[in-house]
Write a protein that holds these residues in place. Structure first.
Motif, PDB file in Angstrom:
ATOM      1  N   LYS A 193       0.777  -1.153  -0.001  1.00  0.00           N
ATOM      2  CA  LYS A 193       0.038   0.054   0.008  1.00  0.00           C
ATOM      3  C   LYS A 193       0.737   1.318   0.127  1.00  0.00           C
ATOM      4  O   LYS A 193       2.047   1.185   0.357  1.00  0.00           O
ATOM      5  N   ILE A 194       0.135   2.438  -0.565  1.00  0.00           N
ATOM      6  CA  ILE A 194       0.856   3.823  -0.282  1.00  0.00           C
ATOM      7  C   ILE A 194      -0.032   4.380   0.333  1.00  0.00           C
ATOM      8  O   ILE A 194      -1.069   4.614   0.055  1.00  0.00           O
ATOM      9  N   VAL A 195       0.420   5.362   1.157  1.00  0.00           N
ATOM     10  CA  VAL A 195      -0.154   6.236   2.024  1.00  0.00           C
ATOM     11  C   VAL A 195       0.549   7.703   1.807  1.00  0.00           C
ATOM     12  O   VAL A 195       1.621   7.652   2.210  1.00  0.00           O
ATOM     13  N   VAL A 196       0.025   8.835   1.395  1.00  0.00           N
ATOM     14  CA  VAL A 196       0.732  10.134   1.347  1.00  0.00           C
ATOM     15  C   VAL A 196       0.648  10.616   2.521  1.00  0.00           C
ATOM     16  O   VAL A 196      -0.363  10.855   3.227  1.00  0.00           O
ATOM     17  N   LEU A 197       1.716  11.403   2.801  1.00  0.00           N
ATOM     18  CA  LEU A 197       1.823  11.973   4.324  1.00  0.00           C
ATOM     19  C   LEU A 197       2.241  13.349   4.203  1.00  0.00           C
ATOM     20  O   LEU A 197       3.388  13.702   3.499  1.00  0.00           O
ATOM     21  N   GLU A 198       1.765  14.273   4.865  1.00  0.00           N
ATOM     22  CA  GLU A 198       2.241  15.686   4.904  1.00  0.00           C
ATOM     23  C   GLU A 198       2.358  16.065   6.214  1.00  0.00           C
ATOM     24  O   GLU A 198       1.250  15.995   7.148  1.00  0.00           O
ATOM     25  N   CYS A 199       3.435  16.714   6.790  1.00  0.00           N
ATOM     26  CA  CYS A 199       3.861  16.993   8.163  1.00  0.00           C
ATOM     27  C   CYS A 199       3.866  18.453   8.283  1.00  0.00           C
ATOM     28  O   CYS A 199       4.563  18.911   7.604  1.00  0.00           O
ATOM     29  N   LYS A 200       3.196  18.966   9.458  1.00  0.00           N
ATOM     30  CA  LYS A 200       3.283  20.446   9.757  1.00  0.00           C
ATOM     31  C   LYS A 200       3.678  20.471  11.436  1.00  0.00           C
ATOM     32  O   LYS A 200       3.264  19.617  11.977  1.00  0.00           O
ATOM     33  N   GLY A 201       4.176  21.512  11.673  1.00  0.00           N
ATOM     34  CA  GLY A 201       4.481  22.025  13.078  1.00  0.00           C
ATOM     35  C   GLY A 201       4.392  23.320  13.165  1.00  0.00           C
ATOM     36  O   GLY A 201       4.680  24.217  12.373  1.00  0.00           O
ATOM     37  N   THR A 202       4.067  23.818  14.606  1.00  0.00           N
ATOM     38  CA  THR A 202       3.929  25.404  14.773  1.00  0.00           C
ATOM     39  C   THR A 202       4.256  25.441  16.135  1.00  0.00           C
ATOM     40  O   THR A 202       3.721  24.649  17.124  1.00  0.00           O
ATOM     41  N   HIS A 203       4.629  26.653  16.623  1.00  0.00           N
ATOM     42  CA  HIS A 203       4.458  27.003  18.106  1.00  0.00           C
ATOM     43  C   HIS A 203       3.120  27.899  18.240  1.00  0.00           C
ATOM     44  O   HIS A 203       3.200  28.780  19.256  1.00  0.00           O
ATOM     45  N   GLN A 204       2.650  28.326  17.030  1.00  0.00           N
ATOM     46  CA  GLN A 204       1.381  29.350  17.134  1.00  0.00           C
ATOM     47  C   GLN A 204       0.240  28.299  17.835  1.00  0.00           C
ATOM     48  O   GLN A 204       0.303  27.304  18.092  1.00  0.00           O
ATOM     49  N   PRO A 205      -0.913  28.953  17.983  1.00  0.00           N
ATOM     50  CA  PRO A 205      -1.966  28.546  18.591  1.00  0.00           C
ATOM     51  C   PRO A 205      -2.636  27.525  17.781  1.00  0.00           C
ATOM     52  O   PRO A 205      -2.303  27.830  16.561  1.00  0.00           O
ATOM     53  N   PRO A 206      -3.676  26.801  18.251  1.00  0.00           N
ATOM     54  CA  PRO A 206      -4.372  25.620  17.209  1.00  0.00           C
ATOM     55  C   PRO A 206      -4.807  26.416  15.920  1.00  0.00           C
ATOM     56  O   PRO A 206      -4.787  25.665  15.066  1.00  0.00           O
ATOM     57  N   SER A 207      -5.309  27.414  16.104  1.00  0.00           N
ATOM     58  CA  SER A 207      -6.180  28.112  14.674  1.00  0.00           C
ATOM     59  C   SER A 207      -5.027  28.104  13.744  1.00  0.00           C
ATOM     60  O   SER A 207      -5.501  28.058  12.710  1.00  0.00           O
ATOM     61  N   PHE A 208      -3.658  28.269  14.104  1.00  0.00           N
ATOM     62  CA  PHE A 208      -2.577  28.706  13.021  1.00  0.00           C
ATOM     63  C   PHE A 208      -2.795  27.009  12.104  1.00  0.00           C
ATOM     64  O   PHE A 208      -2.480  27.015  10.816  1.00  0.00           O
ATOM     65  N   ALA A 209      -2.951  26.074  13.032  1.00  0.00           N
ATOM     66  CA  ALA A 209      -2.913  24.664  12.111  1.00  0.00           C
ATOM     67  C   ALA A 209      -3.901  24.303  11.174  1.00  0.00           C
ATOM     68  O   ALA A 209      -3.782  23.595  10.354  1.00  0.00           O
ATOM     69  N   TYR A 210      -5.237  25.103  11.376  1.00  0.00           N
ATOM     70  CA  TYR A 210      -6.100  25.024  10.425  1.00  0.00           C
ATOM     71  C   TYR A 210      -5.672  25.334   9.030  1.00  0.00           C
ATOM     72  O   TYR A 210      -6.023  24.754   8.146  1.00  0.00           O
ATOM     73  N   GLY A 211      -4.629  26.486   8.939  1.00  0.00           N
ATOM     74  CA  GLY A 211      -4.366  26.758   7.761  1.00  0.00           C
ATOM     75  C   GLY A 211      -3.256  25.964   7.161  1.00  0.00           C
ATOM     76  O   GLY A 211      -3.157  25.634   6.075  1.00  0.00           O
ATOM     77  N   GLN A 212      -2.248  25.409   8.182  1.00  0.00           N
ATOM     78  CA  GLN A 212      -1.525  24.306   7.695  1.00  0.00           C
ATOM     79  C   GLN A 212      -2.043  23.213   7.127  1.00  0.00           C
ATOM     80  O   GLN A 212      -1.737  22.667   6.187  1.00  0.00           O
ATOM     81  N   LEU A 213      -3.217  22.682   7.645  1.00  0.00           N
ATOM     82  CA  LEU A 213      -4.047  21.433   7.256  1.00  0.00           C
ATOM     83  C   LEU A 213      -4.574  21.844   5.604  1.00  0.00           C
ATOM     84  O   LEU A 213      -4.757  20.912   5.062  1.00  0.00           O
ATOM     85  N   ALA A 214      -5.184  23.073   5.751  1.00  0.00           N
ATOM     86  CA  ALA A 214      -5.654  23.435   4.227  1.00  0.00           C
ATOM     87  C   ALA A 214      -4.428  23.401   3.228  1.00  0.00           C
ATOM     88  O   ALA A 214      -4.756  22.948   2.302  1.00  0.00           O
ATOM     89  N   ARG A 215      -3.376  23.619   3.428  1.00  0.00           N
ATOM     90  CA  ARG A 215      -2.326  23.750   2.654  1.00  0.00           C
ATOM     91  C   ARG A 215      -1.858  22.118   2.520  1.00  0.00           C
ATOM     92  O   ARG A 215      -1.626  21.884   1.036  1.00  0.00           O
ATOM     93  N   ALA A 216      -2.045  21.503   3.377  1.00  0.00           N
ATOM     94  CA  ALA A 216      -1.408  20.010   3.170  1.00  0.00           C
ATOM     95  C   ALA A 216      -2.482  19.447   2.435  1.00  0.00           C
ATOM     96  O   ALA A 216      -2.156  18.481   1.712  1.00  0.00           O
ATOM     97  N   ALA A 217      -3.790  19.796   2.430  1.00  0.00           N
ATOM     98  CA  ALA A 217      -4.808  19.161   1.603  1.00  0.00           C
ATOM     99  C   ALA A 217      -4.528  19.108   0.205  1.00  0.00           C
ATOM    100  O   ALA A 217      -4.908  18.059  -0.636  1.00  0.00           O
TER     101      ALA A 217
END
Length: 472
Positions: A193-217
């Protein structure tokens, strides 16, 4: 905290907080929808869905460092590449700790200035994402073993446009970080099988991760195999002192890469795949998502905007189309990259380069000035190839680094591969390595480890860290 206590703390079992909820999906979707008003790149993301996990997963600081070290093995090819790989472990030894049972940041990690925090969050985000992703996949596919492969390395063998040096171009910013290559053998069938993975990390509040995940999509949607998109995982980790939280979403896809008898599998992996000269293509308008019209000035409440270097360049992303008839070839490329990664982690560059295609090695590009992914390193004064006991009945082949510490102490870091698995790889027996790797992990779970910090991965790689009384 003294250095010996610090090293001992790396092995402390810790709980990593994870979240995958309808609220998270809604927040990420809202970010993408509103961002698409000014940047059409966001229209090309996968639709994220939740998954069952958490509220915590078990890990340790050492496991995160181990995953980071293996995953970033292929990202450097300078004459000091071995030292850089060693640095991936040593640099972050003092960043992760257990806070009331939860995985969190040490005070020194929290006190960094902004630009150092960006680098730290990117690197630790890789290790954390791999821990979470493998936990997710172990739950979904209990009899499977998943190996991380750098997407840059795999794509470079097939595509002459859109895959090259790791740099911030419009194409590299819209492709994923890693492929997780899954293997299962029942004795009668071998499956991949193959699964595509995108990794993000931040020191910002959780709301910053929403944009990171939108870009990861968007990034995880740029691979197509036989006209179908593989499944994907997107993980964004918010780093904080009291606890680290990883937000994970699971866009669906077609996950079977290869299926056949064990003899056919062995024969396939014995072959040497050739380079192809495919070109990427822009995603078509039919592949874009549509939402109800967004308000021009709308934005997710309280969301922090992306760092300018992290924003997606406008326009449709480039798609890497692997033809249906080349599934076997892609399986070869991915499994050989798995083998090369393990060998390079152990410091055996000479054997690892035999698993690379000419373009991956850089043999086809003598005039570009591009660093080769598998450049042979010169010997390094502070590293030695060695065989080292890991537990009562477990040995590993690899590289031992020693660094002097105050008061006559020495920090020793060993990176290697379990001895029998190393012999499989050295002999070119990739299929045998894939079948035997999970057995080593089971042996390790029943063994009594030696002194110091010991981490054994499901891929058979080994990381040990300890403090000794002096140089040997």
């Amino acid at each position: 905290m003294d250095i010996e206590s610090l090293v001992r703390s790396l092995s402390q079992p810790s709980r990593l907080v994870v979240e995958s909820s309808p609220h998270l999906v809604d927040a990420v979707e809202k970010y993408a929808k509103d961002a698409a008003v000014k940047n059409d790149a966001y229209r090309y993301g996968k639709a994220p869905v939740t998954m069952t996990i958490g509220p915590t997963v078990g890990t340790s600081p050492a496991q995160v460092l181990h995953e980071l070290g293996v995953a970033t093995t292929l990202l450097t090819a300078s004459p000091l590449a071995q030292v850089a790989r060693h640095w991936a472990h040593v640099r972050y030894c003092a960043t992760l700790t257990r806070q009331r049972g939860m995985l969190g940041l040490t005070p020194s990690a929290q006190s960094l200035v902004y630009h150092h925090k960006v680098t730290q969050s990117e690197q630790l985000g890789i290790g954390l994402a791999l821990v979470v992703a493998k936990k997710v996949l172990q739950r979904q596919y209990r009899q499977w073993t998943f190996f991380a492969v750098d997407a840059e390395v795999a794509l470079k063998a097939g595509f002459i446009d859109g895959a090259g040096a790791v740099e911030r171009t419009s194409k590299s910013q819209k492709r994923p970080d890693y492929f997780l290559v899954g293997h299962h053998s029942s004795g009668r069938r071998s499956r991949m099988k193959i699964v595509v993975l995108e990794c993000k990390g931040t020191h910002q509040p959780p709301s910053f991760a929403y944009g990171q995940l939108a870009r990861a999509a968007v990034q995880v949607r740029t691979l197509s195999v036989g006209g179908r998109r593989p499944p994907a995982l997107m993980v964004a980790s918010c780093l904080a002192g009291r606890r680290i939280t990883s937000y994970v979403l699971d866009p669906p896809g077609d996950d079977e890469l290869w299926d056949g008898g064990p003899d056919d599998f062995d024969e396939l992996l014995h072959g040497r795949p050739e380079d192809h000269h495919w070109r990427t293509r822009p995603a078509t308008a039919d592949e874009a998502r549509t939402w109800p019209a967004a308000v021009e000035d709308a934005g997710p409440p309280g969301t922090t905007g992306p760092d300018p270097t992290d924003e997606l360049p406008p326009g449709a992303p480039e798609v890497f189309d692997v033809p249906e008839e080349r599934r076997g070839w892609f399986t070869q490329i991915l499994t050989r990259a798995v083998a090369a990664t393990a060998l390079l982690f152990a410091g055996d560059n000479a054997t690892a380069r035999h698993y690379a295609t000419p373009r991956q090695r850089g043999d086809e590009e003598p005039h570009t000035g591009q660093l080769r992914l598998f450049e042979l390193d010169p010997s390094w004064a502070e590293s030695t190839a060695t065989s080292q006991p890991v537990a009562d009945d477990l040995r590993a082949e690899g590289t031992l680094y020693r660094a002097p510490l105050p008061n006559g102490k020495t920090l020793e870091v060993f990176r290697g591969v379990e001895s029998s698995l190393y012999r499989h790889l050295a002999d070119g027996q990739v299929a045998a390595y894939l079948r035997a790797a999970p057995l080593i992990r089971r042996r390790w779970s029943r063994s009594r480890p030696r002194d110091g910090v010991v981490s054994v991965g499901r891929d058979g790689t080994v990381l040990t860290i300890r403090v000794t009384d002096g140089r040997r």
